[in-house]
Write a protein that holds these residues in place. Structure first.
Motif, PDB file in Angstrom:
ATOM      1  N   ARG A  30       0.681  -1.193  -0.592  1.00  0.00           N
ATOM      2  CA  ARG A  30      -0.245  -0.271  -0.413  1.00  0.00           C
ATOM      3  C   ARG A  30       1.075   1.715   0.070  1.00  0.00           C
ATOM      4  O   ARG A  30       0.388   2.667  -0.419  1.00  0.00           O
ATOM      5  N   SER A  31       2.390   1.423   0.563  1.00  0.00           N
ATOM      6  CA  SER A  31       2.552   3.028   0.708  1.00  0.00           C
ATOM      7  C   SER A  31       4.876   2.918   0.175  1.00  0.00           C
ATOM      8  O   SER A  31       4.944   3.122   0.159  1.00  0.00           O
ATOM      9  N   MET A  32       4.321   1.265  -0.674  1.00  0.00           N
ATOM     10  CA  MET A  32       5.469   1.336  -1.892  1.00  0.00           C
ATOM     11  C   MET A  32       5.863   2.684  -2.809  1.00  0.00           C
ATOM     12  O   MET A  32       5.251   3.178  -3.016  1.00  0.00           O
ATOM     13  N   THR A  33       6.474   3.110  -2.860  1.00  0.00           N
ATOM     14  CA  THR A  33       7.448   4.335  -3.894  1.00  0.00           C
ATOM     15  C   THR A  33       7.706   2.703  -5.383  1.00  0.00           C
ATOM     16  O   THR A  33       8.050   2.441  -5.550  1.00  0.00           O
ATOM     17  N   LEU A  34       6.835   3.727  -6.326  1.00  0.00           N
ATOM     18  CA  LEU A  34       6.432   3.077  -7.966  1.00  0.00           C
ATOM     19  C   LEU A  34       6.732   4.657  -8.795  1.00  0.00           C
ATOM     20  O   LEU A  34       6.057   4.965  -9.199  1.00  0.00           O
ATOM     21  N   THR A  35       8.226   4.679  -8.632  1.00  0.00           N
ATOM     22  CA  THR A  35       8.527   5.873  -9.263  1.00  0.00           C
ATOM     23  C   THR A  35       9.058   5.522 -10.816  1.00  0.00           C
ATOM     24  O   THR A  35       8.934   6.727 -12.262  1.00  0.00           O
ATOM     25  N   ASP A  36       8.470   3.831 -11.191  1.00  0.00           N
ATOM     26  CA  ASP A  36       8.227   3.740 -12.829  1.00  0.00           C
ATOM     27  C   ASP A  36       7.874   3.357 -12.738  1.00  0.00           C
ATOM     28  O   ASP A  36       8.385   1.324 -12.953  1.00  0.00           O
ATOM     29  N   ALA A  37       6.211   2.939 -12.621  1.00  0.00           N
ATOM     30  CA  ALA A  37       5.526   1.767 -12.106  1.00  0.00           C
ATOM     31  C   ALA A  37       4.971   0.999 -13.563  1.00  0.00           C
ATOM     32  O   ALA A  37       5.183   0.132 -13.855  1.00  0.00           O
ATOM     33  N   LEU A  38       5.209   2.246 -14.563  1.00  0.00           N
ATOM     34  CA  LEU A  38       4.960   1.327 -15.811  1.00  0.00           C
ATOM     35  C   LEU A  38       6.235   0.779 -16.237  1.00  0.00           C
ATOM     36  O   LEU A  38       6.060  -0.556 -17.060  1.00  0.00           O
ATOM     37  N   SER A  39       7.051   1.115 -16.395  1.00  0.00           N
ATOM     38  CA  SER A  39       8.834  -0.066 -16.677  1.00  0.00           C
ATOM     39  C   SER A  39       8.333  -1.225 -15.555  1.00  0.00           C
ATOM     40  O   SER A  39       9.262  -2.658 -16.141  1.00  0.00           O
ATOM     41  N   VAL A  40       7.917  -1.336 -14.358  1.00  0.00           N
ATOM     42  CA  VAL A  40       7.428  -2.492 -13.771  1.00  0.00           C
ATOM     43  C   VAL A  40       6.807  -3.137 -14.693  1.00  0.00           C
ATOM     44  O   VAL A  40       6.580  -4.671 -14.219  1.00  0.00           O
ATOM     45  N   LEU A  41       5.257  -3.824 -14.872  1.00  0.00           N
ATOM     46  CA  LEU A  41       4.163  -3.639 -15.804  1.00  0.00           C
ATOM     47  C   LEU A  41       5.063  -4.418 -16.837  1.00  0.00           C
ATOM     48  O   LEU A  41       4.517  -5.604 -17.011  1.00  0.00           O
ATOM     49  N   ARG A  42       6.414  -3.371 -17.849  1.00  0.00           N
ATOM     50  CA  ARG A  42       6.590  -3.619 -18.894  1.00  0.00           C
ATOM     51  C   ARG A  42       7.593  -4.813 -18.303  1.00  0.00           C
ATOM     52  O   ARG A  42       8.526  -5.431 -19.722  1.00  0.00           O
ATOM     53  N   GLY A  43       8.351  -5.110 -17.207  1.00  0.00           N
ATOM     54  CA  GLY A  43       9.865  -5.376 -16.923  1.00  0.00           C
ATOM     55  C   GLY A  43       8.619  -7.499 -17.313  1.00  0.00           C
ATOM     56  O   GLY A  43       8.412  -7.759 -17.434  1.00  0.00           O
ATOM     57  N   GLY A  44      10.553  -8.032 -16.234  1.00  0.00           N
ATOM     58  CA  GLY A  44      10.267  -9.786 -15.894  1.00  0.00           C
ATOM     59  C   GLY A  44       8.605 -10.015 -15.820  1.00  0.00           C
ATOM     60  O   GLY A  44       8.037  -9.631 -14.704  1.00  0.00           O
ATOM     61  N   PRO A  45       9.074 -11.466 -15.491  1.00  0.00           N
ATOM     62  CA  PRO A  45       7.382 -12.199 -15.201  1.00  0.00           C
ATOM     63  C   PRO A  45       7.279 -11.999 -13.501  1.00  0.00           C
ATOM     64  O   PRO A  45       6.494 -12.188 -13.305  1.00  0.00           O
ATOM     65  N   THR A  46       8.392 -11.226 -12.575  1.00  0.00           N
ATOM     66  CA  THR A  46       8.553 -11.042 -11.562  1.00  0.00           C
ATOM     67  C   THR A  46       9.166  -9.444 -11.188  1.00  0.00           C
ATOM     68  O   THR A  46       9.492  -9.872  -9.795  1.00  0.00           O
ATOM     69  N   ALA A  47       9.406  -8.621 -12.187  1.00  0.00           N
ATOM     70  CA  ALA A  47       9.612  -7.745 -11.495  1.00  0.00           C
ATOM     71  C   ALA A  47       9.223  -6.707 -10.438  1.00  0.00           C
ATOM     72  O   ALA A  47       9.443  -6.314  -9.630  1.00  0.00           O
ATOM     73  N   ALA A  48       7.617  -6.538 -10.360  1.00  0.00           N
ATOM     74  CA  ALA A  48       6.890  -6.422  -9.403  1.00  0.00           C
ATOM     75  C   ALA A  48       7.942  -6.829  -7.824  1.00  0.00           C
ATOM     76  O   ALA A  48       7.951  -6.265  -7.071  1.00  0.00           O
ATOM     77  N   THR A  49       7.130  -8.351  -7.856  1.00  0.00           N
ATOM     78  CA  THR A  49       7.890  -9.064  -6.505  1.00  0.00           C
ATOM     79  C   THR A  49       9.596  -8.340  -6.235  1.00  0.00           C
ATOM     80  O   THR A  49       9.374  -8.387  -5.458  1.00  0.00           O
ATOM     81  N   SER A  50       9.896  -8.484  -7.440  1.00  0.00           N
ATOM     82  CA  SER A  50      11.498  -8.012  -7.204  1.00  0.00           C
ATOM     83  C   SER A  50      11.564  -6.448  -6.667  1.00  0.00           C
ATOM     84  O   SER A  50      12.257  -6.207  -5.424  1.00  0.00           O
ATOM     85  N   LEU A  51      10.783  -5.622  -7.211  1.00  0.00           N
ATOM     86  CA  LEU A  51      10.817  -3.917  -6.474  1.00  0.00           C
ATOM     87  C   LEU A  51      10.073  -4.888  -5.061  1.00  0.00           C
ATOM     88  O   LEU A  51      11.321  -3.894  -3.714  1.00  0.00           O
ATOM     89  N   LEU A  52       9.300  -5.243  -4.825  1.00  0.00           N
ATOM     90  CA  LEU A  52       8.597  -5.429  -3.469  1.00  0.00           C
ATOM     91  C   LEU A  52       9.744  -5.375  -2.524  1.00  0.00           C
ATOM     92  O   LEU A  52       9.510  -5.389  -1.276  1.00  0.00           O
ATOM     93  N   GLU A  53      10.218  -6.729  -2.903  1.00  0.00           N
ATOM     94  CA  GLU A  53      11.435  -7.043  -1.887  1.00  0.00           C
ATOM     95  C   GLU A  53      12.414  -6.498  -1.815  1.00  0.00           C
ATOM     96  O   GLU A  53      12.968  -6.490  -0.043  1.00  0.00           O
ATOM     97  N   ARG A  54      12.663  -5.847  -2.400  1.00  0.00           N
ATOM     98  CA  ARG A  54      14.147  -4.528  -2.426  1.00  0.00           C
ATOM     99  C   ARG A  54      13.565  -3.453  -1.152  1.00  0.00           C
ATOM    100  O   ARG A  54      14.163  -2.943  -0.508  1.00  0.00           O
ATOM    101  N   GLN A  55      12.361  -2.996  -1.155  1.00  0.00           N
ATOM    102  CA  GLN A  55      11.190  -2.341  -0.860  1.00  0.00           C
ATOM    103  C   GLN A  55      11.777  -2.821   0.539  1.00  0.00           C
ATOM    104  O   GLN A  55      11.145  -2.224   1.670  1.00  0.00           O
ATOM    105  N   ILE A  56      10.964  -3.685   1.239  1.00  0.00           N
ATOM    106  CA  ILE A  56      10.552  -4.373   2.409  1.00  0.00           C
ATOM    107  C   ILE A  56      12.120  -4.876   3.141  1.00  0.00           C
ATOM    108  O   ILE A  56      12.224  -4.639   4.356  1.00  0.00           O
ATOM    109  N   GLY A  57      13.328  -4.776   2.391  1.00  0.00           N
ATOM    110  CA  GLY A  57      14.451  -5.149   2.766  1.00  0.00           C
ATOM    111  C   GLY A  57      14.424  -6.298   4.131  1.00  0.00           C
ATOM    112  O   GLY A  57      13.593  -7.082   3.555  1.00  0.00           O
ATOM    113  N   GLY A  58      15.202  -5.888   5.289  1.00  0.00           N
ATOM    114  CA  GLY A  58      14.582  -6.793   6.085  1.00  0.00           C
ATOM    115  C   GLY A  58      13.872  -6.763   7.275  1.00  0.00           C
ATOM    116  O   GLY A  58      13.644  -8.517   8.167  1.00  0.00           O
ATOM    117  N   ARG A  59      12.463  -6.088   6.860  1.00  0.00           N
ATOM    118  CA  ARG A  59      11.304  -5.804   8.298  1.00  0.00           C
ATOM    119  C   ARG A  59      10.666  -7.432   8.313  1.00  0.00           C
ATOM    120  O   ARG A  59      10.085  -8.188   8.644  1.00  0.00           O
TER     121      ARG A  59
END
Length: 230
Positions: free
Chosen positions: A118-147
């Motif tokens: 809900r709170s994640m930063t999406l500076t380039d949502a279009l590139s995420v949607l056009r990315g690889g099959p798990t691009a959105a998940t990879s972004l989420l994992e990077r933003q969550i970090g060790g939490r």
């Protein structure tokens, strides 16, 4: 999460917590501005997460799936208990306990993941949607970090101490004070976190491959390109 609730009720509460945020997302029109695309990414991640946790929080949800199964790390101990934990029979039983604890720990992870979506930063949502099959998940994992690891660590610490103690006492008939439960718990939480993101990524890839199966007009429009001008 009510610790006194039955496993079935706790799973129902988790399922409800996962489903409601998806309903709360605003519907996306087929002609979308940047805001709509951002919400499309969040919708994709919410549905992927809902499906992943739906599987993981069922009994055997981690252990029964090669993609998410946790393995017992090497304790490195040279005493009798360390030797026991290196035997296949004991490792198998403790590993099953580790995976059972992961199911309960995943319940703790649910609000962490949903709040991050809900709170994640999406500076380039279009590139995420056009990315690889798990691009959105990879972004989420990077933003969550060790939490996610920190959220699950208490459940692993308490759960493993109880389950491993019972198993090893029954097998060895001895005290189990020499086990480094904190290291074992952190290793379990680290593995569970990685497994959760693998599970979410798998669901994301399946949704991308067949968006019409979601019956979600917004996702269908976004992922087939009709709303992105592809």
């Amino acid at each position: 999460m009510n610790a006194c609730a039955s496993p079935a009720r706790r799973r129902l509460l988790v399922q409800s917590a996962l489903f409601l945020p998806l309903l709360a997302l605003p519907g996306c029109a087929t002609t979308l501005g940047s805001y709509g695309v951002e919400e499309g990414v969040r919708r994709l991640l919410t549905l992927s997460t809902q499906r992943a946790f739906g599987r993981l929080t069922e009994p055997g949800g981690f252990y029964d799936d090669q993609l998410t199964r946790l393995t017992l790390p090497d304790t490195g101990g040279k005493d009798v208990l360390g030797a026991l934990l290196r035997t296949n029979a004991v490792r198998s039983r403790v590993a099953m306990a580790l995976n059972d604890v992961a199911v309960d720990a995943a319940e703790r992870a649910t609000p962490v993941v949903l709040d991050s979506i809900r709170s994640m930063t999406l500076t380039d949502a279009l590139s995420v949607l056009r990315g690889g099959p798990t691009a959105a998940t990879s972004l989420l994992e990077r933003q969550i970090g060790g939490r996610l690891v920190e959220a699950m660590l208490p459940e692993f610490s308490s759960g493993l101490r109880s389950d491993a103690l019972e198993i090893l006492t029954a097998i060895a008939g001895t005290r189990t004070g020499g086990i480094d439960y904190l290291s074992l718990a952190r290793a379990g939480a680290d593995q569970a976190s990685a497994a959760i993101f693998r599970a979410i990524g798998r669901e994301e890839a399946e949704i991308r491959a067949n968006p019409r199966s979601t019956r979600d007009p917004a996702l269908i429009a976004l992922l087939t390109g009709s709303a992105l001008g592809r």
